[in-house]
Structure formats: C-alpha cells, structure tokens
Design a protein around this motif. Structure first.
Motif, PDB file in Angstrom:
ATOM      1  N   ARG A 223       0.837  -1.203   0.000  1.00 33.07           N
ATOM      2  CA  ARG A 223       0.000   0.000   0.000  1.00 33.07           C
ATOM      3  C   ARG A 223       0.873   1.255   0.000  1.00 33.07           C
ATOM      4  O   ARG A 223       0.701   2.155   0.815  1.00 33.07           O
ATOM      5  CB  ARG A 223      -0.979   0.005   1.180  1.00 33.07           C
ATOM      6  N   SER A 224       1.815   1.287  -0.927  1.00 27.72           N
ATOM      7  CA  SER A 224       2.704   2.443  -1.050  1.00 27.72           C
ATOM      8  C   SER A 224       3.117   2.594  -2.510  1.00 27.72           C
ATOM      9  O   SER A 224       3.040   1.646  -3.295  1.00 27.72           O
ATOM     10  CB  SER A 224       3.956   2.273  -0.182  1.00 27.72           C
ATOM     11  N   TYR A 225       3.553   3.797  -2.857  1.00 24.84           N
ATOM     12  CA  TYR A 225       4.056   4.060  -4.198  1.00 24.84           C
ATOM     13  C   TYR A 225       5.566   3.840  -4.231  1.00 24.84           C
ATOM     14  O   TYR A 225       6.266   4.005  -3.221  1.00 24.84           O
ATOM     15  CB  TYR A 225       3.751   5.506  -4.612  1.00 24.84           C
ATOM     16  N   THR A 226       6.050   3.481  -5.393  1.00 25.31           N
ATOM     17  CA  THR A 226       7.489   3.376  -5.592  1.00 25.31           C
ATOM     18  C   THR A 226       7.803   3.779  -7.022  1.00 25.31           C
ATOM     19  O   THR A 226       7.020   3.520  -7.940  1.00 25.31           O
ATOM     20  CB  THR A 226       8.007   1.947  -5.299  1.00 25.31           C
ATOM     21  N   GLU A 227       8.927   4.441  -7.201  1.00 28.32           N
ATOM     22  CA  GLU A 227       9.344   4.875  -8.529  1.00 28.32           C
ATOM     23  C   GLU A 227      10.492   4.004  -9.014  1.00 28.32           C
ATOM     24  O   GLU A 227      11.386   3.669  -8.237  1.00 28.32           O
ATOM     25  CB  GLU A 227       9.785   6.342  -8.494  1.00 28.32           C
ATOM     26  N   LEU A 228      10.463   3.647 -10.284  1.00 25.59           N
ATOM     27  CA  LEU A 228      11.584   2.932 -10.899  1.00 25.59           C
ATOM     28  C   LEU A 228      12.164   3.785 -12.014  1.00 25.59           C
ATOM     29  O   LEU A 228      11.423   4.375 -12.804  1.00 25.59           O
ATOM     30  CB  LEU A 228      11.147   1.573 -11.454  1.00 25.59           C
ATOM     31  N   GLN A 229      13.490   3.849 -12.040  1.00 24.17           N
ATOM     32  CA  GLN A 229      14.207   4.598 -13.069  1.00 24.17           C
ATOM     33  C   GLN A 229      15.084   3.627 -13.848  1.00 24.17           C
ATOM     34  O   GLN A 229      15.697   2.732 -13.265  1.00 24.17           O
ATOM     35  CB  GLN A 229      15.084   5.682 -12.430  1.00 24.17           C
TER      36      GLN A 229
END
Length: 329
Positions: A223-229
């Motif tokens: 229940r959280s956001y995560t960014e991938l680069q």
C-alpha cells in the motif's frame, strides 16, 4: 512556527526527530486551524511508517528482484545493477515545502489570486518517490555490434526492458500509474500500451542533459508508491557525476522554489511558512547538526549513516549488480 531545524541539534535519531516534529506539528496545526500543516504531518507519518514498519520492503524488494532474475536470463550479455533507496528526511522536507512554493507562485502568476486551502491540499497529493529503485544497464564492449553505435544498442535494450516491466510487475502485485504528461511518442520506442506510464527523459532530456526513463507503481501489498528509473551507464554517469548531477539539479530546484518576487511577505501565510522552512534548510550548516549516526565536517564532507541528508539504501539492492555471466541465487 515549527520547523524541522528546531529538532536537529538534540542528538536524537532520525526516527525520534520525525516523531517529535510530526507530533508537535499536528498539535500546532490543530491549535491554529492550519489544514496545510495537517497534510504536512501526514506526509511525515508516511516516512515514519517506511522507517518503522519496513517488513513490507522485504516483500517489495523480493518481487522486484524477480525482474532482476528475468533480466539475467533474457539478457545474459548485459551488465546491470539494481539500487534502491528511501528519500532522506531533509530532501523530503525540502520537496514538500518546495511543492507548496511552486504551486502558489505559479497559481498566483496565472490567476492573479492565491489558491484556496482546498486547492493547495489537492496539489500536495503528489508524492510518489519516497521509495525508488534504479536499474542501470551497460553493454560490454565484447558484445557490441560494430555496425551500430554502443549508445544506440544500449538504448534499444533499455526500451525493450521498459516495455516489458509494467506487465511483469503488475503480475506481482504492482499497478503502473499513468504519468499524467503528454504521451506523444517521439521515436516509437515505447509501445502504445506502455507509453502512457512513462516519463521519457531519454527522448526528451531535461535542460541539464539528464536522461532516464521514470515509471511509478503502486504496490498493492505494501500500500505504497514506488518509482523505478531505467538508465544506461552513460546516462547514470551524467546524472551522478556529470553536468546533470543531482546536486546541481537540487540547486536549480532551490532557485525556482524560492521565488517570491511577486508575492510580498504577509499576503499568503502558507507561502510564507513554506518559504521560511525551505530557506532555513538551505541555510543549514550540516557540521553543526547533532543527529545520531550522522556526521558532517562541512556541507560537502558528510557521513550519513541514518538517511538524514542522503537517501537510505534499501537492502539488498545496494550490492545487487551483475556482469555478464555472474551467477545469481
């Protein structure tokens, strides 16, 4: 007015500082009927939960590690590394207040009036990178096709990986978030079904020359956001130690976020409070800070073992890298 700076000289841990700061900020917000500070408090609570209840990071990192395993099988000729971090406390606090400054300034410049409390609150529901992972790829020279440039070949593989990632991770409990930006495809390298999810700074680099592919996922388990680069090694070098390095990017952001030439002191209290908190952090002499597991001789020579100033690394990704035929368990 309460600010983070008030809590950085007691010798506490970052977690204790967060607890004290968020608790006092909440009391002050209720007393002064300040809804923006209540949103600010909830933002700090998100960081506390990341640091306190981080069992979900094990689950999250293991599911992302499955994509690492996939790459070892599908791209045995590539060298690559996976890294993960939680945004540092000072960077997160700067970003929160910076968003307030940018939003109010741009809104006033466009409409010649200040936004309502509701409009400011809506603008602050935008933090998607408190947790972030980075995939950096490199094609060893022994695998380079002499007929095509190294850069072209690496970018080709970068987009291939980008096109696979959303569906792969959605099968493992993640949901890709729409980027919310123009989806005009400059070069056709992102597929039609993946294009809306990416912020493509490879096709359209930033003014600094920064290049990378960014995508945000919502982790339905955590229940959280995560960014991938996703970057090539040359892109990563430019971003880390070249002209597009993060320190220079932050300085540029600081300059734009501290604009107040058209907003006089006293006309908008939310702008004034964010401006003061942001400016105090920019003027902070890190060598005077007394935070447990943190030491700085000046603002360049820093040993941050707690995620106060630099992002805290998420295990096991700070050591998860591969070159050609290295084995993975």
């Amino acid at each position: 007015m309460i600010s983070l700076n008030d809590y950085l000289f007691s010798g506490d841990t970052v977690l204790k500082i967060l607890h004290r700061y968020s608790s006092d900020l909440k009391k002050s917000a209720i007393k002064d009927n300040n809804p923006i500070d209540l949103i600010h408090c909830n933002f700090l609570i998100q960081i506390i939960e990341l640091l306190e209840h981080n069992d979900f990071l094990t689950s999250q990192s293991q599911r992302i590690k499955e994509f690492y395993r996939y790459m070892t099988q599908e791209y045995p000729f590539l060298a690559f590394t996976f890294k993960g971090r939680i945004k540092s406390l000072i960077r997160a606090e700067e970003k929160f207040n910076g968003y307030i400054l940018e939003y109010i300034y741009d809104y006033y410049q466009k409409n010649q009036r200040y936004p309502s409390e509701t409009e400011i609150k809506s603008s602050l529901i935008c933090f998607r990178d408190l947790i972030a992972y980075r995939i950096v790829i490199s094609l060893p020279m022994c695998h380079v096709d002499d007929k095509i440039s190294l850069e072209e070949q690496e970018i080709k593989y970068l987009y291939e990986i980008a096109n696979i990632m959303p569906e792969f991770l959605e099968q493992r409990g993640f949901t890709a978030e729409l980027s919310g930006i123009c989806t005009e495809n400059c070069d056709g390298m992102l597929l039609e079904n993946t294009l809306p999810y990416y912020r493509d700074y490879v096709a359209k680099p930033r003014l600094s020359g920064y290049k990378s592919l960014h995508i945000t996922f919502y982790d339905n388990y955590a229940r959280s956001y995560t960014e991938l680069q996703l970057r090539t090694k040359n892109m990563d070098d430019l971003a880390e130690i070249g002209s597009a390095n993060h320190f220079g990017y932050e300085r540029q952001q600081e300059k734009s976020r501290t604009r107040r030439d058209i907003i006089p002191v006293g006309e908008c209290k939310y702008f004034d409070e964010a401006f003061e908190r942001f400016t105090k952090l920019q003027e902070l002499d890190l060598s005077t800070v007394n935070v447990n597991m943190f030491k700085a001789f000046n603002n360049q020579l820093i040993n941050d073992g707690c995620g106060l100033f630099r992002g805290r690394q998420i295990l096991p990704f700070e050591h998860l890298s591969r070159f050609q035929n290295d084995l993975i368990d």
